[in-house]
Motif scaffolding. Sequence first.
Motif, PDB file in Angstrom:
ATOM      1  N   LEU A 122       0.837  -1.201   0.000  1.00  0.00           N
ATOM      2  CA  LEU A 122       0.000   0.000   0.000  1.00  0.00           C
ATOM      3  C   LEU A 122       0.872   1.251   0.000  1.00  0.00           C
ATOM      4  O   LEU A 122       0.623   2.196  -0.754  1.00  0.00           O
ATOM      5  N   ALA A 123       1.888   1.262   0.833  1.00  0.00           N
ATOM      6  CA  ALA A 123       2.801   2.408   0.884  1.00  0.00           C
ATOM      7  C   ALA A 123       3.575   2.546  -0.422  1.00  0.00           C
ATOM      8  O   ALA A 123       3.753   3.659  -0.944  1.00  0.00           O
ATOM      9  N   GLN A 124       4.011   1.425  -0.966  1.00  0.00           N
ATOM     10  CA  GLN A 124       4.770   1.437  -2.224  1.00  0.00           C
ATOM     11  C   GLN A 124       3.948   2.045  -3.353  1.00  0.00           C
ATOM     12  O   GLN A 124       4.480   2.762  -4.212  1.00  0.00           O
ATOM     13  N   PHE A 125       2.622   1.799  -3.345  1.00  0.00           N
ATOM     14  CA  PHE A 125       1.758   2.265  -4.426  1.00  0.00           C
ATOM     15  C   PHE A 125       1.174   3.655  -4.164  1.00  0.00           C
ATOM     16  O   PHE A 125       0.327   4.119  -4.926  1.00  0.00           O
ATOM     17  N   ARG A 128      -0.853   7.098   1.607  1.00  0.00           N
ATOM     18  CA  ARG A 128      -0.154   7.804   2.684  1.00  0.00           C
ATOM     19  C   ARG A 128      -0.974   7.895   3.969  1.00  0.00           C
ATOM     20  O   ARG A 128      -0.423   8.148   5.033  1.00  0.00           O
ATOM     21  N   ARG A 129      -2.306   7.710   3.871  1.00  0.00           N
ATOM     22  CA  ARG A 129      -3.163   7.810   5.055  1.00  0.00           C
ATOM     23  C   ARG A 129      -4.188   6.688   5.046  1.00  0.00           C
ATOM     24  O   ARG A 129      -4.739   6.358   3.991  1.00  0.00           O
ATOM     25  N   VAL A 130      -4.460   6.126   6.217  1.00  0.00           N
ATOM     26  CA  VAL A 130      -5.573   5.191   6.373  1.00  0.00           C
ATOM     27  C   VAL A 130      -6.344   5.546   7.629  1.00  0.00           C
ATOM     28  O   VAL A 130      -5.769   6.017   8.619  1.00  0.00           O
ATOM     29  N   ASN A 131      -7.646   5.325   7.573  1.00  0.00           N
ATOM     30  CA  ASN A 131      -8.485   5.374   8.758  1.00  0.00           C
ATOM     31  C   ASN A 131      -8.796   3.937   9.159  1.00  0.00           C
ATOM     32  O   ASN A 131      -9.271   3.158   8.327  1.00  0.00           O
ATOM     33  N   VAL A 132      -8.516   3.588  10.392  1.00  0.00           N
ATOM     34  CA  VAL A 132      -8.783   2.242  10.887  1.00  0.00           C
ATOM     35  C   VAL A 132      -9.947   2.293  11.862  1.00  0.00           C
ATOM     36  O   VAL A 132      -9.916   3.047  12.845  1.00  0.00           O
ATOM     37  N   SER A 133     -10.986   1.509  11.585  1.00  0.00           N
ATOM     38  CA  SER A 133     -12.152   1.440  12.461  1.00  0.00           C
ATOM     39  C   SER A 133     -11.826   0.543  13.648  1.00  0.00           C
ATOM     40  O   SER A 133     -11.519  -0.639  13.478  1.00  0.00           O
ATOM     41  N   LEU A 134     -11.901   1.098  14.835  1.00  0.00           N
ATOM     42  CA  LEU A 134     -11.563   0.359  16.055  1.00  0.00           C
ATOM     43  C   LEU A 134     -12.419   0.908  17.189  1.00  0.00           C
ATOM     44  O   LEU A 134     -12.226   2.041  17.623  1.00  0.00           O
ATOM     45  N   ASP A 135     -13.355   0.099  17.677  1.00  0.00           N
ATOM     46  CA  ASP A 135     -14.340   0.572  18.643  1.00  0.00           C
ATOM     47  C   ASP A 135     -14.034   0.186  20.079  1.00  0.00           C
ATOM     48  O   ASP A 135     -14.735   0.623  20.998  1.00  0.00           O
ATOM     49  N   ILE A 166       2.816   4.819   6.664  1.00  0.00           N
ATOM     50  CA  ILE A 166       1.444   5.255   6.428  1.00  0.00           C
ATOM     51  C   ILE A 166       0.902   5.893   7.701  1.00  0.00           C
ATOM     52  O   ILE A 166       1.013   5.324   8.784  1.00  0.00           O
ATOM     53  N   ARG A 167       0.306   7.069   7.563  1.00  0.00           N
ATOM     54  CA  ARG A 167      -0.275   7.750   8.718  1.00  0.00           C
ATOM     55  C   ARG A 167      -1.624   7.123   9.048  1.00  0.00           C
ATOM     56  O   ARG A 167      -2.489   6.975   8.165  1.00  0.00           O
ATOM     57  N   VAL A 168      -1.822   6.760  10.292  1.00  0.00           N
ATOM     58  CA  VAL A 168      -3.024   6.059  10.731  1.00  0.00           C
ATOM     59  C   VAL A 168      -3.863   6.969  11.615  1.00  0.00           C
ATOM     60  O   VAL A 168      -3.345   7.614  12.537  1.00  0.00           O
ATOM     61  N   LYS A 169      -5.155   7.033  11.325  1.00  0.00           N
ATOM     62  CA  LYS A 169      -6.126   7.673  12.215  1.00  0.00           C
ATOM     63  C   LYS A 169      -7.123   6.619  12.650  1.00  0.00           C
ATOM     64  O   LYS A 169      -7.526   5.770  11.846  1.00  0.00           O
ATOM     65  N   ILE A 170      -7.533   6.666  13.906  1.00  0.00           N
ATOM     66  CA  ILE A 170      -8.493   5.710  14.440  1.00  0.00           C
ATOM     67  C   ILE A 170      -9.899   6.304  14.372  1.00  0.00           C
ATOM     68  O   ILE A 170     -10.115   7.460  14.768  1.00  0.00           O
ATOM     69  N   ASN A 171     -10.849   5.520  13.873  1.00  0.00           N
ATOM     70  CA  ASN A 171     -12.263   5.882  13.885  1.00  0.00           C
ATOM     71  C   ASN A 171     -12.981   5.001  14.902  1.00  0.00           C
ATOM     72  O   ASN A 171     -12.873   3.763  14.833  1.00  0.00           O
ATOM     73  N   THR A 172     -13.708   5.611  15.820  1.00  0.00           N
ATOM     74  CA  THR A 172     -14.430   4.864  16.843  1.00  0.00           C
ATOM     75  C   THR A 172     -15.884   5.310  16.877  1.00  0.00           C
ATOM     76  O   THR A 172     -16.167   6.507  17.045  1.00  0.00           O
ATOM     77  N   VAL A 173     -16.800   4.357  16.707  1.00  0.00           N
ATOM     78  CA  VAL A 173     -18.222   4.648  16.837  1.00  0.00           C
ATOM     79  C   VAL A 173     -18.574   4.612  18.317  1.00  0.00           C
ATOM     80  O   VAL A 173     -18.283   3.633  19.015  1.00  0.00           O
TER      81      VAL A 173
END
Length: 342
Positions: A122-125, A128-135, A166-173
Amino acid sequence: MPDSFSHTSASMPLRDPFGREITYLRLSVTDRCDLRCRYCMAEHMTFLPKPEVLTLEEMLSLSRAFMERGVRRIRLTGGEPLVRKNILWLIEQLGEEVKRGNLDEITLTTNGTQLAHMAQKLAQFGLRRVNVSLDTLDPQKFATITRRDRLEDVLNGIKAARDAGIRVKINTVALKGNNEAELPDILDWCISEDLDLTLIETMPLGEVADARENHYLPLTAVLPRLETRWKLTPSDHRTGGPARYYTIVETGRKLGLITPLTGNFCDGCNRVRVTCTGRIYMCLGQDDHVDLRAALRSDNPQANLHSALDRAIGAKPKGHDFAMAEGRMVGQVNRHMSHTGG
């Protein structure tokens, strides 16, 4: 297929009836997922037959048409986008469009289960950013919410993504009676890991096992609890999505809030969603849509696709109908989030 789109007479920016320019596409690549989050889908889902789903080549053509009309950001969603077969090919092609200057960025919303073995590619292609869903950070609670025991896979995936640059942001419902008490601890964990966090109110999308009102937690009730631990100041930071941000003064990290029920964010909406079947939904909280798949598969896809985009954006509403009234959610739409794209 050409390396890049060509500018034509159809290359006018997409502007809705309220003067908002559409610069952000959220493209669902599959309705399938390897988790079964209770607020998102039923445990026994009926997934779409393959002929109804756009091919990756069609998704690339569609993306290029949006780029031609002024879209600068594309977020791939699902379902779980990384379970789509050969998804890395599409990400690589979109990454090339970023290199050419046709896109500002490609991003991804994922549940994180596949990141451990895909992050390097993913980084190679160009991702640069992903949101990861983690509750939740509690393994038992994670298994209850997602109906799968895979918290360790997600945490390993987050580490792999960060190790790959890759920069990671956490999404929490925010879920009343479920992860409600844990939300301050999740923010503490994100701060300790140098991760930004976005909290999201649950939305009335599709039928699920439990009444959504039973787990609805307004973020207006959460924020004061967080402010007992951290000093939060409103921020003008924006990423192109609906979140409104606060700066955590002690660390400089960001806390985002997505509040479809307690704080309508529609006035500045710059985005549309396209499902994996090629339906464009001009608003997450409305059922109106236009079929782009028919245009893509017609005898004149270029002209018909741009005509369909004009019809769609011309019908974009001012805002959604989600609301709470006398303790009940109103404005429910029939489709699940996994069908629309997160």
